[in-house]
Motif scaffolding. Structure first.
Motif, PDB file in Angstrom:
ATOM      1  N   PRO A 162       0.835  -1.209   0.000  1.00 52.41           N
ATOM      2  CA  PRO A 162       0.000   0.000   0.000  1.00 52.41           C
ATOM      3  C   PRO A 162       0.865   1.253   0.000  1.00 52.41           C
ATOM      4  O   PRO A 162       2.035   1.223   0.401  1.00 52.41           O
ATOM      5  CB  PRO A 162      -0.797  -0.123   1.300  1.00 52.41           C
ATOM      6  CG  PRO A 162       0.057  -0.961   2.185  1.00 52.41           C
ATOM      7  CD  PRO A 162       0.795  -1.918   1.294  1.00 52.41           C
ATOM      8  N   LYS A 163       0.259   2.337  -0.473  1.00 60.28           N
ATOM      9  CA  LYS A 163       0.994   3.600  -0.385  1.00 60.28           C
ATOM     10  C   LYS A 163       1.156   3.960   1.083  1.00 60.28           C
ATOM     11  O   LYS A 163       0.318   3.614   1.934  1.00 60.28           O
ATOM     12  CB  LYS A 163       0.267   4.698  -1.143  1.00 60.28           C
ATOM     13  CG  LYS A 163      -1.097   5.073  -0.616  1.00 60.28           C
ATOM     14  CD  LYS A 163      -1.694   6.161  -1.490  1.00 60.28           C
ATOM     15  CE  LYS A 163      -3.071   6.560  -0.995  1.00 60.28           C
ATOM     16  NZ  LYS A 163      -3.668   7.618  -1.832  1.00 60.28           N
ATOM     17  N   HIS A 164       2.236   4.642   1.391  1.00 64.09           N
ATOM     18  CA  HIS A 164       2.593   4.826   2.791  1.00 64.09           C
ATOM     19  C   HIS A 164       3.347   6.133   2.949  1.00 64.09           C
ATOM     20  O   HIS A 164       4.152   6.510   2.083  1.00 64.09           O
ATOM     21  CB  HIS A 164       3.464   3.657   3.258  1.00 64.09           C
ATOM     22  CG  HIS A 164       3.799   3.685   4.712  1.00 64.09           C
ATOM     23  ND1 HIS A 164       2.872   3.455   5.693  1.00 64.09           N
ATOM     24  CD2 HIS A 164       4.976   3.911   5.356  1.00 64.09           C
ATOM     25  CE1 HIS A 164       3.443   3.527   6.877  1.00 64.09           C
ATOM     26  NE2 HIS A 164       4.739   3.810   6.709  1.00 64.09           N
ATOM     27  N   ILE A 178      -5.044  10.856   3.957  1.00 61.26           N
ATOM     28  CA  ILE A 178      -5.372  11.286   5.320  1.00 61.26           C
ATOM     29  C   ILE A 178      -5.539  10.074   6.225  1.00 61.26           C
ATOM     30  O   ILE A 178      -5.072  10.068   7.374  1.00 61.26           O
ATOM     31  CB  ILE A 178      -6.639  12.165   5.301  1.00 61.26           C
ATOM     32  CG1 ILE A 178      -6.335  13.461   4.539  1.00 61.26           C
ATOM     33  CG2 ILE A 178      -7.107  12.481   6.719  1.00 61.26           C
ATOM     34  CD1 ILE A 178      -7.527  14.319   4.252  1.00 61.26           C
ATOM     35  N   PHE A 179      -6.191   9.026   5.732  1.00 61.81           N
ATOM     36  CA  PHE A 179      -6.310   7.801   6.534  1.00 61.81           C
ATOM     37  C   PHE A 179      -4.930   7.211   6.827  1.00 61.81           C
ATOM     38  O   PHE A 179      -4.636   6.826   7.955  1.00 61.81           O
ATOM     39  CB  PHE A 179      -7.164   6.763   5.801  1.00 61.81           C
ATOM     40  CG  PHE A 179      -8.634   7.075   5.793  1.00 61.81           C
ATOM     41  CD1 PHE A 179      -9.246   7.633   6.900  1.00 61.81           C
ATOM     42  CD2 PHE A 179      -9.413   6.799   4.676  1.00 61.81           C
ATOM     43  CE1 PHE A 179     -10.610   7.918   6.891  1.00 61.81           C
ATOM     44  CE2 PHE A 179     -10.768   7.072   4.660  1.00 61.81           C
ATOM     45  CZ  PHE A 179     -11.366   7.640   5.779  1.00 61.81           C
ATOM     46  N   CYS A 180      -4.104   7.117   5.787  1.00 60.55           N
ATOM     47  CA  CYS A 180      -2.780   6.522   5.965  1.00 60.55           C
ATOM     48  C   CYS A 180      -1.934   7.340   6.919  1.00 60.55           C
ATOM     49  O   CYS A 180      -1.118   6.798   7.676  1.00 60.55           O
ATOM     50  CB  CYS A 180      -2.074   6.402   4.617  1.00 60.55           C
ATOM     51  SG  CYS A 180      -2.846   5.208   3.492  1.00 60.55           S
ATOM     52  N   SER A 233      -3.354   6.717  10.560  1.00 61.02           N
ATOM     53  CA  SER A 233      -3.500   5.352  11.046  1.00 61.02           C
ATOM     54  C   SER A 233      -2.390   4.460  10.504  1.00 61.02           C
ATOM     55  O   SER A 233      -1.786   4.750   9.466  1.00 61.02           O
ATOM     56  CB  SER A 233      -4.864   4.786  10.623  1.00 61.02           C
ATOM     57  OG  SER A 233      -4.962   3.416  10.917  1.00 61.02           O
ATOM     58  N   ASP A 234      -2.115   3.374  11.230  1.00 58.32           N
ATOM     59  CA  ASP A 234      -1.133   2.397  10.784  1.00 58.32           C
ATOM     60  C   ASP A 234      -1.753   1.282   9.941  1.00 58.32           C
ATOM     61  O   ASP A 234      -1.040   0.401   9.464  1.00 58.32           O
ATOM     62  CB  ASP A 234      -0.432   1.761  11.993  1.00 58.32           C
ATOM     63  CG  ASP A 234       0.435   2.763  12.735  1.00 58.32           C
ATOM     64  OD1 ASP A 234       0.933   3.696  12.086  1.00 58.32           O
ATOM     65  OD2 ASP A 234       0.597   2.627  13.961  1.00 58.32           O
ATOM     66  N   GLU A 255      -2.667   0.792   6.891  1.00 58.10           N
ATOM     67  CA  GLU A 255      -2.656   1.260   5.518  1.00 58.10           C
ATOM     68  C   GLU A 255      -3.208   0.226   4.539  1.00 58.10           C
ATOM     69  O   GLU A 255      -3.751   0.580   3.497  1.00 58.10           O
ATOM     70  CB  GLU A 255      -1.241   1.676   5.092  1.00 58.10           C
ATOM     71  CG  GLU A 255      -0.213   0.567   5.138  1.00 58.10           C
ATOM     72  CD  GLU A 255       0.541   0.529   6.455  1.00 58.10           C
ATOM     73  OE1 GLU A 255       1.445  -0.306   6.574  1.00 58.10           O
ATOM     74  OE2 GLU A 255       0.210   1.320   7.357  1.00 58.10           O
ATOM     75  N   VAL A 256      -3.108  -1.076   4.866  1.00 55.95           N
ATOM     76  CA  VAL A 256      -3.653  -2.102   3.969  1.00 55.95           C
ATOM     77  C   VAL A 256      -5.169  -1.976   3.882  1.00 55.95           C
ATOM     78  O   VAL A 256      -5.758  -2.009   2.790  1.00 55.95           O
ATOM     79  CB  VAL A 256      -3.264  -3.515   4.458  1.00 55.95           C
ATOM     80  CG1 VAL A 256      -3.944  -4.577   3.609  1.00 55.95           C
ATOM     81  CG2 VAL A 256      -1.755  -3.698   4.419  1.00 55.95           C
ATOM     82  N   PHE A 257      -5.792  -1.811   5.031  1.00 59.40           N
ATOM     83  CA  PHE A 257      -7.251  -1.669   5.063  1.00 59.40           C
ATOM     84  C   PHE A 257      -7.687  -0.412   4.319  1.00 59.40           C
ATOM     85  O   PHE A 257      -8.603  -0.450   3.486  1.00 59.40           O
ATOM     86  CB  PHE A 257      -7.726  -1.621   6.510  1.00 59.40           C
ATOM     87  CG  PHE A 257      -9.184  -1.303   6.667  1.00 59.40           C
ATOM     88  CD1 PHE A 257     -10.148  -2.253   6.379  1.00 59.40           C
ATOM     89  CD2 PHE A 257      -9.591  -0.042   7.078  1.00 59.40           C
ATOM     90  CE1 PHE A 257     -11.500  -1.954   6.515  1.00 59.40           C
ATOM     91  CE2 PHE A 257     -10.936   0.256   7.219  1.00 59.40           C
ATOM     92  CZ  PHE A 257     -11.887  -0.700   6.940  1.00 59.40           C
ATOM     93  N   PHE A 258      -7.014   0.700   4.587  1.00 54.31           N
ATOM     94  CA  PHE A 258      -7.430   1.948   3.960  1.00 54.31           C
ATOM     95  C   PHE A 258      -7.048   1.994   2.484  1.00 54.31           C
ATOM     96  O   PHE A 258      -7.664   2.733   1.708  1.00 54.31           O
ATOM     97  CB  PHE A 258      -6.839   3.134   4.716  1.00 54.31           C
ATOM     98  CG  PHE A 258      -7.471   3.332   6.066  1.00 54.31           C
ATOM     99  CD1 PHE A 258      -8.811   3.638   6.177  1.00 54.31           C
ATOM    100  CD2 PHE A 258      -6.722   3.197   7.225  1.00 54.31           C
ATOM    101  CE1 PHE A 258      -9.412   3.812   7.419  1.00 54.31           C
ATOM    102  CE2 PHE A 258      -7.309   3.368   8.467  1.00 54.31           C
ATOM    103  CZ  PHE A 258      -8.660   3.673   8.569  1.00 54.31           C
TER     104      PHE A 258
END
Length: 594
Positions: A125-127, A232-234, A237-238, A240-243
């Motif tokens: 995921p993007k991070h 913003i979610f990433c 929050s940690d 990142e896969v879910f978001f």
């Protein structure tokens, strides 16, 4: 003021709303409201050495650098010297897209991310990479090298800006740069839950209209996608896969939400073609999610497919909606229900704005990704964000106008029904309404048949004006006695009346008729020209085997005529007795005289 005039006066509020809200939000997202940094903070845009395959450049700017498209198996390496400014809690921050990241200082690895996803065959995921430089004095001036290992085709074609400075300042700078999408995305997400709560209540207790539910889905998908795309979610929050999945699922669900809303709110759009489009749009996010979870094909590979599907459906749906708006406008223009602007025109305006803004961002995204130096990594979706806000605002106004139209339609319908079903002289329901009621009544009920006595006599002796006054006076007495208790008070003929009472208690009709006679007696005591009297008969539905209103009425009517005959016999007996008494009195007088 009439409703139509009110709506025409206030119609200018919508364009003002659509103009001023975006302007205010653009000001809200501009640097005008940016808080200055406490410590040193800089964007390390220049002075980089970059290598991607055969491409190599030194002392270049990352922002507008054309490195080509990074595909599976590629490595993109960037390096430069860390600034010499000493900053407390110093860090480097940048964004990675679908790539593993390894950071070294003078050849010593200090950070890594994403290799564990790649080894499992998962989408990286993007991070937002935040590399703390704990010992700022030991790292200043040294060479940092950042390696991006790519595991997806068409992963990215540009490099993120790299921030250096105090961690608090760097993070604050990012949040301030995302004020506009954060505010709009948050508003749309919260507004969707408000709509969902309202729509669930209306669906359960008032109507089975699904359009409001799908409008809440539209608001949520647009809001959540806006927050996810803008990282913003990433950032907060940690998970990142879910978001990351939320970003793709919400994006892939937008066409489904919009077309389903249009079909549910416009029955004329419920065609086989549009049903097929709904099925395709419903299956698309489900199938892509399954393929993603099974690691057969990751969801990022279907973005271009979605763009093609969405644009194709817009071309198919918009003409249908435009024709429907024109047809609806022509039908309502000459109607007494027309209030100056149709709710569909507001919806069409919002949808057009959203589609135009989305098309601009889709074109911009693909052009930057494949044709422009710097790539898509710096591309924002501010047009789509503002278009989504305008569309949801238009949805809100659409329901407002739709509610006004509904209220006006109900008012006109009730007014016309009143003219059609109301007796002009008495204000009671007329014969047509009485027949309609009797055809529809079910369950436990009672009918009272009444006949106004001596109406013909009053008409012949005092004139029809007094006869009309007698009728209206009797109608008023019926309203006083039965008003609030009867389901129907009607005039079925010249001097015939009908009263219906639903769920009556045993003997209730008889008690009400006693009250009516008391009202009549009170009226007669003050009336100088005529006296009112009535013959009545009542019957309950449980007295008739089939409980049909027709047979109940026949029973009540027979009892009314029986009472009328009794009244007539009583009057005839009194008349005969008066004549006999008068004759006997005259004979007695002659005898005395003799």
């Amino acid at each position: 003021m009439r409703l139509r005039d009110y709506m025409r006066i206030n119609v200018w509020l919508l364009p003002l709303l659509l103009v001023f809200v975006p302007i205010i939000l653009i000001m809200f997202g501009s640097s005008f409201m940016t808080t200055p940094s406490t410590y040193y903070k800089a964007i390390l845009n220049d002075g980089w050495s970059v290598r991607h395959g055969d491409f190599y450049a030194e002392n270049v700017e990352l922002k507008n650098l054309d490195i080509g498209t990074a595909n599976r198996g590629d490595e993109v390496v960037i390096s430069r010297d860390i600034p010499k400014e000493n900053v407390p809690s110093a860090c480097l921050m940048f964004r990675s897209i679908q790539a593993a990241v390894i950071a070294t200082i003078d050849g010593k690895q200090i950070y890594s991310y994403g290799e564990d996803y790649a080894q499992k065959g998962k989408l990286i995921p993007k991070h937002f990479i935040v590399i703390p430089l704990n010992d700022a004095y030991a790292t200043t001036g040294k060479r940092i090298t950042i390696t991006f290992k790519v595991y997806e085709d068409n992963a990215f074609s540009g490099l993120s800006e790299v921030y250096y400075g105090n961690r608090h300042d760097v993070e604050l700078s990012f949040i301030q740069s995302k004020r506009l999408p954060f505010f709009i995305g948050g508003f749309l997400s919260l507004f969707s839950f408000l709509l969902l709560t309202l729509s669930s209540y209306l669906y359960i207790y008032h109507s089975h209209d699904l359009s409001l539910i799908f409008s809440s889905v539209i608001s949520f998908t647009l809001g959540a996608y806006n927050l996810a795309y803008n990282d913003i979610f990433c950032f907060l929050s940690d998970h990142e896969v879910f978001f990351c999945m939320i970003e793709y699922i919400t994006l892939f669900s937008v066409p489904f939400a919009i077309i389903t809303f249009l079909v549910s709110s416009h029955p004329e759009l419920n065609t086989n073609l549009n049903k097929t489009l709904i099925a395709i749009n419903a299956l698309f996010p489900i199938v892509t999610l399954i393929l993603h979870l099974l690691d057969i094909a990751h969801m990022n590979n279907f973005v271009s497919t979605l763009h093609v599907i969405a644009l194709s459906e817009a071309i198919m749906i918009l003409p249908q909606l435009v024709l429907n708006v024109i047809k609806s406008y022509e039908e309502q223009k000459s109607s007494p229900e027309y209030v100056g602007k149709t709710s569909d025109s507001i919806l069409l305006l919002g949808l057009l704005l959203f589609i135009i803004c989305s098309v601009i961002d889709i074109i911009k995204y693909n052009v930057f990704k494949f044709f422009v130096a710097g790539g898509e990594i710096s591309v924002n979706i501010n047009f789509m964000t503002l278009g989504a806000l305008c569309f949801v605002l238009c949805l809100f106004v659409f329901y407002f106008y739709h509610g006004i139209e509904h209220i006006n339609s109900v008012y006109v319908k009730q007014h016309l029904e009143g003219l059609a079903y109301t007796d002009a002289l008495t204000g009671l329901m007329n014969r047509a309404k009485c027949m309609q009621y009797m055809a529809s009544v079910r369950g436990s009920f009672a009918l009272i048949s009444l006949d106004l006595d001596n109406l013909k006599t009053v008409n012949d002796s005092l004139g029809h004006q007094e006869g009309d006054r007698m009728l209206s006076s009797f109608a008023s007495l019926l309203k006083q006695t039965f008003g609030g208790l009867a389901s129907l008070i009607g005039r079925t003929g010249g001097d015939e009346f009908l009263i219906a009472i639903e769920d009556p208690a045993p003997g209730s009709c008889e008690k009400l008729l006693i009250d009516l006679n008391d009202q009549i007696a009170s009226f007669n005591s003050s009336e100088k020209k005529f006296n009112i009297s009535t013959s009545c008969g009542c019957a309950y539905s449980n007295e008739v085997k089939d409980q049909s209103a027709e047979n109940v009425f026949v029973l009540a009517d027979n009892r009314m005529y029986a009472e009328k005959e009794a009244h007539h016999a009583s009057k005839m007996g009194k008349f005969v007795n008066d004549i006999i008494g008068s004759s006997l009195s005259n004979e007695g007088g002659e005898s005395d005289y003799e």
